[in-house]
Each structure stands twice: as C-alpha cells, then as structure tokens.
Design a protein around this motif. Sequence first.
Motif, PDB file in Angstrom:
ATOM      1  N   PHE A 101       2.911  -1.161  47.365  1.00 48.58           N
ATOM      2  CA  PHE A 101       2.036   0.007  47.419  1.00 48.58           C
ATOM      3  C   PHE A 101       1.408   0.251  46.055  1.00 48.58           C
ATOM      4  N   VAL A 102       0.263   0.922  46.076  1.00 48.92           N
ATOM      5  CA  VAL A 102      -0.374   1.324  44.829  1.00 48.92           C
ATOM      6  C   VAL A 102      -0.786   2.788  44.924  1.00 48.92           C
ATOM      7  N   THR A 103      -0.911   3.427  43.766  1.00 45.37           N
ATOM      8  CA  THR A 103      -1.526   4.749  43.701  1.00 45.37           C
ATOM      9  C   THR A 103      -2.803   4.608  42.879  1.00 45.37           C
ATOM     10  N   GLN A 104      -3.806   5.405  43.243  1.00 45.98           N
ATOM     11  CA  GLN A 104      -5.060   5.389  42.493  1.00 45.98           C
ATOM     12  C   GLN A 104      -5.631   6.792  42.470  1.00 45.98           C
ATOM     13  N   GLN A 105      -6.426   7.073  41.437  1.00 44.53           N
ATOM     14  CA  GLN A 105      -6.973   8.424  41.291  1.00 44.53           C
ATOM     15  C   GLN A 105      -8.133   8.670  42.255  1.00 44.53           C
TER      16      GLN A 105
ATOM     17  N   ALA B  81      -6.232  -4.180  44.451  1.00 45.74           N
ATOM     18  CA  ALA B  81      -4.898  -4.259  43.839  1.00 45.74           C
ATOM     19  C   ALA B  81      -3.853  -4.723  44.861  1.00 45.74           C
ATOM     20  N   ILE B  82      -3.954  -4.207  46.094  1.00 47.84           N
ATOM     21  CA  ILE B  82      -3.002  -4.623  47.135  1.00 47.84           C
ATOM     22  C   ILE B  82      -3.177  -6.112  47.430  1.00 47.84           C
ATOM     23  N   SER B  83      -4.414  -6.551  47.484  1.00 47.67           N
ATOM     24  CA  SER B  83      -4.636  -7.963  47.765  1.00 47.67           C
ATOM     25  C   SER B  83      -4.073  -8.838  46.623  1.00 47.67           C
ATOM     26  N   GLN B  84      -4.188  -8.366  45.382  1.00 48.93           N
ATOM     27  CA  GLN B  84      -3.608  -9.109  44.253  1.00 48.93           C
ATOM     28  C   GLN B  84      -2.078  -9.172  44.363  1.00 48.93           C
ATOM     29  N   MET B  85      -1.476  -8.045  44.756  1.00 54.85           N
ATOM     30  CA  MET B  85      -0.005  -8.022  44.890  1.00 54.85           C
ATOM     31  C   MET B  85       0.444  -8.968  46.000  1.00 54.85           C
TER      32      MET B  85
ATOM     33  N   LYS C 274       4.940 -16.859  45.768  1.00 57.03           N
ATOM     34  CA  LYS C 274       6.354 -17.125  45.423  1.00 57.03           C
ATOM     35  C   LYS C 274       7.202 -17.254  46.681  1.00 57.03           C
ATOM     36  N   GLY C 275       6.567 -17.308  47.836  1.00 60.73           N
ATOM     37  CA  GLY C 275       7.314 -17.531  49.076  1.00 60.73           C
ATOM     38  C   GLY C 275       7.758 -16.281  49.800  1.00 60.73           C
ATOM     39  N   GLY C 276       7.408 -15.097  49.265  1.00 58.06           N
ATOM     40  CA  GLY C 276       7.806 -13.843  49.915  1.00 58.06           C
ATOM     41  C   GLY C 276       6.943 -13.556  51.135  1.00 58.06           C
ATOM     42  N   SER C 277       7.499 -12.769  52.081  1.00 61.84           N
ATOM     43  CA  SER C 277       6.679 -12.422  53.253  1.00 61.84           C
ATOM     44  C   SER C 277       6.474 -10.905  53.302  1.00 61.84           C
ATOM     45  N   ILE C 278       5.214 -10.517  53.335  1.00 58.55           N
ATOM     46  CA  ILE C 278       4.842  -9.091  53.245  1.00 58.55           C
ATOM     47  C   ILE C 278       5.088  -8.401  54.589  1.00 58.55           C
ATOM     48  N   TYR C 279       5.865  -7.316  54.590  1.00 59.18           N
ATOM     49  CA  TYR C 279       6.085  -6.596  55.850  1.00 59.18           C
ATOM     50  C   TYR C 279       5.198  -5.357  55.968  1.00 59.18           C
ATOM     51  N   GLU C 280       4.769  -4.787  54.838  1.00 58.49           N
ATOM     52  CA  GLU C 280       3.936  -3.574  54.917  1.00 58.49           C
ATOM     53  C   GLU C 280       3.319  -3.298  53.554  1.00 58.49           C
ATOM     54  N   THR C 281       2.174  -2.619  53.561  1.00 62.05           N
ATOM     55  CA  THR C 281       1.549  -2.203  52.294  1.00 62.05           C
ATOM     56  C   THR C 281       1.040  -0.763  52.436  1.00 62.05           C
TER      57      THR C 281
END
Length: 154
Positions: free
Chosen positions: A97-101, A112-116, A123-130
């Motif tokens: 997750f990110v916060t932005q003004q 930013a979410i796409s970069q994360m 690195k082989g991780g699997s994204i479950y939610e953003t």
Amino acid sequence: MKIGIIIHSHSGNTLSVAQKIKDRLAAAGHSVNLEQVTAVNGDPKEARNVQLKDIPDTSKYDLLIFGAPVWAFSLSPVMKLYLSQLPSMQGKKIGCFVTQQLRFRFMGGNNAISQMKKACQSKGGSIYETGIVNWSHKQREARIEEVVQKLGEV
Ligand SMILES: Cc1cc2nc3c(=O)[nH]c(=O)nc-3n(C[C@H](O)[C@H](O)[C@H](O)COP(=O)(O)O)c2cc1C
C-alpha cells in the motif's frame, strides 16, 4: 501466520495506516511485527543519494505487507532501494500500500503501486492485494478502512 508489515514513513501517515492493519491482523490471531525502513539521511532533499540505515529482515515472515509514501509521482526512494536489495521472496504472499497527499491515484499512487508490485514479483513474491490512501480525500477515514480491510484479509 507470522506477518511482517515493513514500511517507510517520513511524516507518519503511512505509519498510522500500518498500525491499523497490524491491529486488524493481530485481532484475527496472527503474529504481526511492524518494522520501519530508515535512511542514513531521511531528508527528502537528499533522496537521490539514499543509503539505508535500518533494513528489516524479511526471511522470518510467511506473509509481508509493504507500505510507503509517494514521492515525486513515484515510490519513495527509500522503499525503492529497500525492495531492490531484498533476497528471494519465492512463495511468499505480499500486500502493498501507499499513501499520497494528492486526491487522485493517477498522481503517483498507481505508479508507486506498480513499482512495488514489479519489485516484489521480480523476487518471486505473489501479490494478494494492494491499496492507495489519498490523504487529502474528503472521505479519508473511509478509504483507510477500505485499505485496512483489503490488506487485513489474508
Ligand atoms: C519529497 C516529497 C514528495 C512528494 N511527492 C508527492 C507526489 O508526487 N504525489 C502525492 O500525492 N504526494 C506527494 N507527497 C506527499 C506524501 O506522499 C504524503 O504526504 C504521504 O502520505 C506521506 O507519508 P508519510 O507521512 O508516511 O511519510 C510528497 C511528499 C514528499 C515529502
């Protein structure tokens, strides 16, 4: 499940959301640690020459949640550098997750979410939610609750 919430937070917004996610997951019976990535010089003006100081270890967690602020329409350089130097996260579930003004997520949040996501998947991780919290949104508290709920369902 052993869960690590690992964040960069300069002025406390991301930290406050992370704390709520932690409370939600702990109430559901998980073992949760909240850790902060910090830089040697945390001044945003020095963002180009960032060097990490506190570098949380991800290996002890089954599931990871990364949180950070948007800086200059991008992921904060501290979190960007941290994610780039992590070891393999093969097989781990990951939330971001990110916060932005600014009010709209196209003003850096989506990027930013796409970069994360890319950094974690590489690195082989699997994204479950953003999730994205726009701090100047009129219904900020409701948006925070949405993000807490989404990331808190593991
Ligand atoms: C150097 C810097 C650059 C920023 N750039 C953006 C931006 O491009 N878009 C935006 O919406 N917010 C921007 N912000 C605001 C932060 O993303 C926002 O205040 C965030 O919630 C801060 O999180 P924190 O309190 O956890 O550090 C910027 C803040 C700083 C310090």
